[in-house]
Design an enzyme around this catalytic site. Structure first.
Site, PDB file in Angstrom:
ATOM      1  N   ASP A 260      57.023  29.057  49.203  1.00 19.94           N
ATOM      2  CA  ASP A 260      57.016  30.758  48.805  1.00 19.94           C
ATOM      3  C   ASP A 260      55.771  30.209  48.965  1.00 19.94           C
ATOM      4  O   ASP A 260      54.968  32.377  49.952  1.00 19.94           O
ATOM      5  CB  ASP A 260      57.167  30.647  47.369  1.00 19.94           C
ATOM      6  CG  ASP A 260      58.836  31.066  47.191  1.00 19.94           C
ATOM      7  OD1 ASP A 260      58.992  31.454  48.174  1.00 19.94           O
ATOM      8  OD2 ASP A 260      58.896  30.825  46.303  1.00 19.94           O
ATOM      9  N   GLY A 261      54.470  29.431  48.649  1.00 16.52           N
ATOM     10  CA  GLY A 261      53.222  29.242  49.517  1.00 16.52           C
ATOM     11  C   GLY A 261      53.072  30.062  50.684  1.00 16.52           C
ATOM     12  O   GLY A 261      52.001  31.627  51.243  1.00 16.52           O
TER      13      GLY A 261
ATOM     14  N   ARG B  79      39.987  40.099  24.719  1.00 17.94           N
ATOM     15  CA  ARG B  79      39.731  38.294  24.919  1.00 17.94           C
ATOM     16  C   ARG B  79      40.741  37.744  24.928  1.00 17.94           C
ATOM     17  O   ARG B  79      41.080  37.040  23.908  1.00 17.94           O
ATOM     18  CB  ARG B  79      38.804  38.202  23.658  1.00 17.94           C
ATOM     19  CG  ARG B  79      37.591  39.947  23.312  1.00 17.94           C
ATOM     20  CD  ARG B  79      36.479  38.517  21.989  1.00 17.94           C
ATOM     21  NE  ARG B  79      36.228  37.741  22.278  1.00 17.94           N
ATOM     22  CZ  ARG B  79      35.730  36.593  21.753  1.00 17.94           C
ATOM     23  NH1 ARG B  79      37.265  36.650  20.978  1.00 17.94           N
ATOM     24  NH2 ARG B  79      35.626  35.157  22.067  1.00 17.94           N
TER      25      ARG B  79
ATOM     26  N   ASP C 104      41.613  33.843  27.892  1.00 18.92           N
ATOM     27  CA  ASP C 104      41.676  32.996  28.987  1.00 18.92           C
ATOM     28  C   ASP C 104      41.561  33.974  30.251  1.00 18.92           C
ATOM     29  O   ASP C 104      41.419  33.177  31.455  1.00 18.92           O
ATOM     30  CB  ASP C 104      42.621  31.910  29.270  1.00 18.92           C
ATOM     31  CG  ASP C 104      42.257  30.890  28.705  1.00 18.92           C
ATOM     32  OD1 ASP C 104      41.209  31.167  27.530  1.00 18.92           O
ATOM     33  OD2 ASP C 104      43.521  30.493  28.537  1.00 18.92           O
TER      34      ASP C 104
ATOM     35  N   THR D 254      57.883  36.716  38.995  1.00 20.29           N
ATOM     36  CA  THR D 254      58.469  35.445  38.302  1.00 20.29           C
ATOM     37  C   THR D 254      57.737  33.935  38.681  1.00 20.29           C
ATOM     38  O   THR D 254      57.929  33.225  38.961  1.00 20.29           O
ATOM     39  CB  THR D 254      60.290  34.901  39.505  1.00 20.29           C
ATOM     40  OG1 THR D 254      59.317  35.497  40.765  1.00 20.29           O
ATOM     41  CG2 THR D 254      61.195  36.165  39.244  1.00 20.29           C
TER      42      THR D 254
ATOM     43  N   TYR E 259      53.294  33.301  37.862  1.00 12.04           N
ATOM     44  CA  TYR E 259      52.409  32.915  37.344  1.00 12.04           C
ATOM     45  C   TYR E 259      52.759  33.746  35.769  1.00 12.04           C
ATOM     46  O   TYR E 259      52.555  33.563  34.113  1.00 12.04           O
ATOM     47  CB  TYR E 259      51.164  32.923  37.671  1.00 12.04           C
ATOM     48  CG  TYR E 259      49.951  32.719  36.479  1.00 12.04           C
ATOM     49  CD1 TYR E 259      50.297  31.641  35.402  1.00 12.04           C
ATOM     50  CD2 TYR E 259      48.438  32.910  36.499  1.00 12.04           C
ATOM     51  CE1 TYR E 259      48.748  31.331  34.392  1.00 12.04           C
ATOM     52  CE2 TYR E 259      47.766  32.245  35.858  1.00 12.04           C
ATOM     53  CZ  TYR E 259      47.647  31.469  35.020  1.00 12.04           C
ATOM     54  OH  TYR E 259      47.141  31.791  34.296  1.00 12.04           O
TER      55      TYR E 259
ATOM     56  N   LEU F  92      55.049  34.996  34.595  1.00 12.97           N
ATOM     57  CA  LEU F  92      56.292  34.217  33.252  1.00 12.97           C
ATOM     58  C   LEU F  92      55.999  33.269  33.017  1.00 12.97           C
ATOM     59  O   LEU F  92      56.536  33.520  31.677  1.00 12.97           O
ATOM     60  CB  LEU F  92      57.715  34.319  34.927  1.00 12.97           C
ATOM     61  CG  LEU F  92      58.328  33.871  34.163  1.00 12.97           C
ATOM     62  CD1 LEU F  92      59.522  35.079  33.587  1.00 12.97           C
ATOM     63  CD2 LEU F  92      59.802  33.200  35.091  1.00 12.97           C
ATOM     64  N   SER F  93      55.334  32.293  33.196  1.00 15.01           N
ATOM     65  CA  SER F  93      54.873  31.273  32.574  1.00 15.01           C
ATOM     66  C   SER F  93      53.781  32.279  31.634  1.00 15.01           C
ATOM     67  O   SER F  93      53.839  31.222  30.532  1.00 15.01           O
ATOM     68  CB  SER F  93      53.503  30.377  33.341  1.00 15.01           C
ATOM     69  OG  SER F  93      54.387  30.167  34.550  1.00 15.01           O
TER      70      SER F  93
ATOM     71  N   ALA G  65      46.324  33.826  27.130  1.00 18.95           N
ATOM     72  CA  ALA G  65      46.540  33.775  25.947  1.00 18.95           C
ATOM     73  C   ALA G  65      45.085  34.313  25.207  1.00 18.95           C
ATOM     74  O   ALA G  65      44.167  33.802  25.009  1.00 18.95           O
ATOM     75  CB  ALA G  65      46.108  31.879  26.401  1.00 18.95           C
TER      76      ALA G  65
END
Length: 311
Positions: free
Chosen positions: A90-91, A192, A194, A205, A207, A209-210, A229
């Site tokens: 995919d990249g 505030r 990450d 689908t 980052y 999604l994670s 986060a």
């Protein structure tokens, strides 16, 4: 008398391959490079046997050391070729897809990676899958792109496109960043966290999604804005109409950075603003007839997989 291959809808086909840097000297790298070169060569020979005029993307030809077919840079592919076949993960598809979107060149993906959300033809199936596509039997899948600029002291200092996502994060620092988020000029919140992800439906689908974001169907004209986060747990993902402009300002964070499809980066300073909007161009993916987005999700995300029976 040998019959000639039938004329296809796509006569001039570019081939982009996944390659490794030959300067990285190791036995494993050399072996992988030989394998990648063979795959690209086999696909090119197959396309030529189908009656297509084959061109290699210039960097693919250079890195693989293949001189059998003429090489073209990306503008040359956009100007001269009817179709681009991408052999990689995919990249690889994201990289060439962003560049060819402005030319409207359709792309077909042969998966050499791990997941293959947008490179969906298995390597051992391309000989059966490509001829019908060349003849015009395919499902077309249009994907939105995001266009972003980094503004500093009143001028744009960096510009990039994203097919997956734009990520603003804390960089190498262990401290959170504080980000001011605006949508169409209206203040939304100071986060505030990450970092924060602005994802297209294609990138929903990845980052996003994670980080807990929702899945967006490719035909939904929307972005998803997903905090990474966050310090305040009430900061939740938001789905926005794609026609709206997103602005993210760095309030604090010494080593913050922005990445676009993880392939282009910008180092950020306090006060920088990253402004993202929908691009006028869309990437065109072609899939084998019968392809369906939900089939892809079910296969790649292992939905409905039965657990192993107890021993």
């Amino acid at each position: 008398m040998t019959s000639l291959p039938a004329r296809h809808l796509f006569q001039r086909v570019a081939l982009v391959g996944k390659y490794l840097d030959p300067a990285a000297n190791s036995a494993a790298n050399d072996e992988a490079q030989v394998a990648a070169r063979k795959i690209v060569t086999d696909i090119a020979e197959f396309l030529a046997a189908q009656g297509c005029a084959v061109h290699l993307e210039a960097h693919t030809a250079q890195m693989a050391g293949i001189e059998q077919w003429p090489a073209l840079d990306v503008p040359g592919i956009g100007a001269m070729c009817d179709l681009c076949v991408v052999a990689g993960g995919d990249g690889t598809m994201l990289g060439i897809g962003r560049q060819l979107a402005r030319f409207g060149t359709p792309l077909v993906g042969i998966n050499l990676g791990r997941l293959g959300f947008i490179t969906d033809i298995a390597l051992n199936e391309y000989r059966a899958a490509l001829p019908p596509i060349l003849a015009g039997e395919y499902e077309e899948d249009l994907r939105a792109l995001m266009q972003a600029q980094v503004w500093r002291a009143g001028r744009a200092v960096f510009e990039a496109y994203a097919l997956n996502d734009m990520v603003v994060n804390r960089g190498a620092s262990t401290s959170m960043v504080e980000l001011r988020v605006e949508v169409d000029g209206h203040f939304v919140a100071n986060h505030r966290a990450d970092g924060i992800i602005a994802a297209t439906p294609t990138g929903s689908t990845a980052y996003a999604l994670s980080a807990g974001g929702p899945l967006l169907h490719p035909q939904v004209p929307a972005w998803t804005l997903v905090p990474i986060a966050p310090h305040t747990l009430s900061n939740r993902p938001v789905v926005l109409p794609a026609a709206l402009e997103i602005a993210i300002e760095i309030i604090s964070g010494q080593q913050a950075s922005a990445s676009f499809d993880t392939q282009s980066f910008a180092a950020l300073r306090q006060g920088d603003r990253i402004v993202a909007r929908r691009s006028a161009h869309r990437a065109r993916f072609l899939h084998p007839r019968g392809w369906n987005y939900f089939d892809t999700l079910r296969e790649k995300l292992l939905w409905n997989e039965r657990s192993a029976p107890p021993s």
